[in-house]
Each structure stands twice: as C-alpha cells, then as structure tokens.
Design a protein around this motif. Structure first.
Motif, PDB file in Angstrom:
ATOM      1  N   ALA A 146       0.850  -1.189   0.000  1.00  0.00           N
ATOM      2  CA  ALA A 146       0.000   0.000   0.000  1.00  0.00           C
ATOM      3  C   ALA A 146       0.884   1.237   0.000  1.00  0.00           C
ATOM      4  CB  ALA A 146      -0.929   0.005   1.218  1.00  0.00           C
ATOM      5  N   GLY A 147       0.444   2.257  -0.697  1.00  0.00           N
ATOM      6  CA  GLY A 147       1.215   3.488  -0.766  1.00  0.00           C
ATOM      7  C   GLY A 147       1.521   3.877  -2.201  1.00  0.00           C
ATOM      8  N   GLU A 148       1.376   5.149  -2.483  1.00  0.00           N
ATOM      9  CA  GLU A 148       1.605   5.644  -3.835  1.00  0.00           C
ATOM     10  C   GLU A 148       3.067   5.546  -4.249  1.00  0.00           C
ATOM     11  OE1 GLU A 148       0.743   9.739  -6.436  1.00  0.00           O
ATOM     12  OE2 GLU A 148       0.228   9.626  -4.301  1.00  0.00           O
ATOM     13  N   HIS A 156      11.443   2.865  -4.506  1.00  0.00           N
ATOM     14  CA  HIS A 156      10.405   2.080  -3.825  1.00  0.00           C
ATOM     15  C   HIS A 156       9.903   0.944  -4.716  1.00  0.00           C
ATOM     16  CE1 HIS A 156      10.431   5.477  -1.044  1.00  0.00           C
ATOM     17  NE2 HIS A 156       9.730   4.742  -0.201  1.00  0.00           N
ATOM     18  N   ARG A 160      10.050  -2.848  -3.535  1.00  0.00           N
ATOM     19  CA  ARG A 160       8.881  -3.737  -3.558  1.00  0.00           C
ATOM     20  C   ARG A 160       9.213  -5.035  -4.282  1.00  0.00           C
ATOM     21  NH1 ARG A 160       3.737  -1.970  -7.047  1.00  0.00           N
ATOM     22  NH2 ARG A 160       5.357  -2.245  -8.639  1.00  0.00           N
ATOM     23  N   THR A 187       3.485  -0.829   3.943  1.00  0.00           N
ATOM     24  CA  THR A 187       2.953   0.503   3.653  1.00  0.00           C
ATOM     25  C   THR A 187       4.118   1.470   3.526  1.00  0.00           C
ATOM     26  OG1 THR A 187       0.963   0.007   4.945  1.00  0.00           O
ATOM     27  CG2 THR A 187       1.369   2.314   4.392  1.00  0.00           C
ATOM     28  N   ALA A 188       4.145   2.232   2.440  1.00  0.00           N
ATOM     29  CA  ALA A 188       5.173   3.252   2.199  1.00  0.00           C
ATOM     30  C   ALA A 188       4.549   4.625   2.385  1.00  0.00           C
ATOM     31  CB  ALA A 188       5.744   3.115   0.790  1.00  0.00           C
ATOM     32  N   LEU A 189       5.117   5.403   3.317  1.00  0.00           N
ATOM     33  CA  LEU A 189       4.569   6.725   3.610  1.00  0.00           C
ATOM     34  C   LEU A 189       5.681   7.619   4.138  1.00  0.00           C
ATOM     35  CD1 LEU A 189       1.995   8.487   3.790  1.00  0.00           C
ATOM     36  CD2 LEU A 189       1.731   7.687   6.144  1.00  0.00           C
ATOM     37  N   GLU A 190       5.958   8.722   3.413  1.00  0.00           N
ATOM     38  CA  GLU A 190       6.892   9.757   3.844  1.00  0.00           C
ATOM     39  C   GLU A 190       8.267   9.196   4.200  1.00  0.00           C
ATOM     40  OE1 GLU A 190       5.013  11.808   7.022  1.00  0.00           O
ATOM     41  OE2 GLU A 190       3.440  12.684   5.755  1.00  0.00           O
TER      42      GLU A 190
END
Length: 307
Positions: A146-148, A156, A160, A187-190
């Motif tokens: 999950a994550g843009e 990224h 993945r 989850t990838a975030l910031e």
C-alpha cells in the motif's frame, strides 16, 4: 586430473549428485535466504533476525556467529557465503552509533550482489511479545503493498520487487481458501516502510463464504529508508532474462488479462443477419391462407386488373 577445462570432476556418486544440484536448470527451485548477524549488533537486531528466520523457515540459513562484514564497502564475504550455502537472498543485521538497529535486504545474481536496501528499525514488536498463535512453518504468505510511492518512485518500486522476491514463499499452481493463513502488509509513507504481519482467521458468517478477520501475529517493523545499491538497468534486465525453454510460445490472437483468464480473438466475414439461419420452431411456420403484414402491404400496392 581434478580440473578439466576449469570444471571440477566428481570422484564419488555423492559429489556427482551435489554438483548436479548446483548446475543451472531451466526451472529453478525455491530461492533460499541466508540471515547473517554483523560484528556489532544489538538485542533488537538479533531478535529481528530470529523472527524473520522463523517466517522464512525451512528455506533459510541462520548464521549464529558474528561476522565482520560491511556489505556496502566490500561484498566479497557475502558472495563467499552465498556460494557456500547456495543462497541467492540475504538479510544482514548490524548496529552502530551512526546507523543504529540496521537491516540490509539484498539478493544475488550469479553469486554477485545485484541490489540491496538498508532499512533502519525505529519500532519493533517481536513474535514473542504477541501472545497469539502463529502460522505453521512453510506457510506461503499473501503480500499486500500500500502506498503511492510503490507505484511512482523508482527506489520504492525496486524495493517492492526485492521484498516480493524475499517473502513470496514457494511457487504454487493453485491456492485453496484455507491455505491463506498469513498476510504480510507493507505501507510506504513519507520515507518510511511499515511492515505488519497478520494471521487470517476464518469466522462463521451464516453463508458459504466465511468472514475474514485479521489478527496481529508479529513481527511488526517501522523502517526508515537509508542507503541502497541498485543494479544498472542492463544488469537488471540480464538478471530477469529467461531461457528459451521456459518462455511461453506466443500464439496469434490469444491474450490473457490481469487475472490470468485466456481471451481469444476471432476474425470473421461480415454476416447478413436477415439471412441468418435460426432454429426452426413449429409455432412460427406460415400456414396456408394466412396473410402476414408484409404480404398484405404488397397486395395493397399492386394495381387492380379486374376488367
């Protein structure tokens, strides 16, 4: 002589079987992982390596001794261990003042480092800290990303791909519902990667399809992105090259969608639907003396000849 054109010649049947198992094959078996602890490590790193080893068993090798290895400076030792244990994936853990609680995920191609990513542990919940039942050994996990950033950022995307290669488990041709017991969620975030591990519980729902419930199983990680070493595009393309015997032959006008459904395209001449032969039904037959709407209109337009 032992060496014949640079190839080791086997003397016994056991050594012959060993050399045959190391030979290149059209269809390779499941990849094995080596889990190595560095010369300086902390309790968090040691326990994290043990937990990942518990998820990867039985296709993993755990090195319990400390090894003075610096993968980003010199990868010779890793390549030696890879050739010795026949492992193409590795996880290296270390700890120092500059990079505390450090994990390096990587993989090999032809016993040389292809790419690796350095992740720092900011938060860690071990398997032993979660008092729940775990999945059986060798369970194939269901991977969720999950994550843009996993779709847009190049680093990224490569991470993945590496995590999928590391945690995918055995290759299977079919999956049954009861076999989906383990879920790994990334989850990838910031600039951070959140890894969660869940056990799938099948509850009664009153119908044929069960109600799915996720139970936190551990381990859980909060990673921060650090250094990385990515292979060039040419080397990465070479590593993904398939031999001719494995490549599926392309068939004309046949394609597959995202779900693997086989789709075919037929080329036909244009048909006249008015002359199309349909099923003959007894109730639709024309009887003598019956006048249809078309015949009545034709008779009305015809000139009268009653002289």
């Amino acid at each position: 002589s032992k060496l014949l054109k640079g190839i080791v010649k086997a003397k016994t049947r056991r050594s012959k079987r060993f050399l045959q198992s190391r030979e290149p094959k059209l269809t390779e078996g499941q990849k094995s992982s080596m889990i190595i602890r560095g010369g300086n490590s902390s309790e968090t790193v040691s326990q994290a390596l043990k937990d990942v080893y518990a998820l990867k068993k039985p296709n993993a090798v755990l090195y319990k001794r400390k090894n003075m290895v610096r993968p980003f400076d010199d990868s010779t030792a890793l390549e030696f261990f890879s050739k010795k244990s026949d492992c193409s994936l590795f996880l290296f853990g270390s700890h120092n003042k500059k990079r505390p609680n450090n994990l390096i995920f990587g993989r090999m191609f032809d016993f040389h480092v292809l790419d690796m990513f350095e992740l720092g542990i900011e938060r860690f919940v071990s398997l032993r800290d979660v008092k729940t039942d775990t999945c059986p050994e060798g369970t194939k996990p269901l991977l969720v990303f999950a994550g843009e950033l996993f779709e847009t950022d190049r680093e990224h995307q490569r991470l993945r791909n590496l995590l999928t290669d590391f945690f995918c488990g055995p290759r299977v041709s079919a999956v049954r519902l009861a076999g989906l017991e383990h879920v790994l969620h990334f989850t990838a975030l910031e600039g951070k990667i959140y890894m969660r591990s869940y056990k799938v519980l099948l509850k009664k729902s009153g119908c044929r399809t069960p109600r799915i419930q996720l139970q936190d199983m551990g381990p859980s990680f909060d990673f921060v992105m650090r250094r990385n070493h990515m292979a060039s595009d040419d080397l990465y393309k070479t590593a993904h090259r398939q031999p001719r015997g494995v490549k599926p032959k392309k068939k004309k006008n046949i394609s597959h969608d995202a779900f693997g459904t086989r789709l075919g395209r037929l080329h036909m001449q244009k048909q006249d639907l008015d002359k199309l032969q349909t099923r003959k039904m007894k109730g639709l037959r024309k009887r003598r003396g019956e006048q249809t709407a078309e015949t009545a209109a034709a008779a009305a337009k015809a000139p009268r000849t009653d002289e």
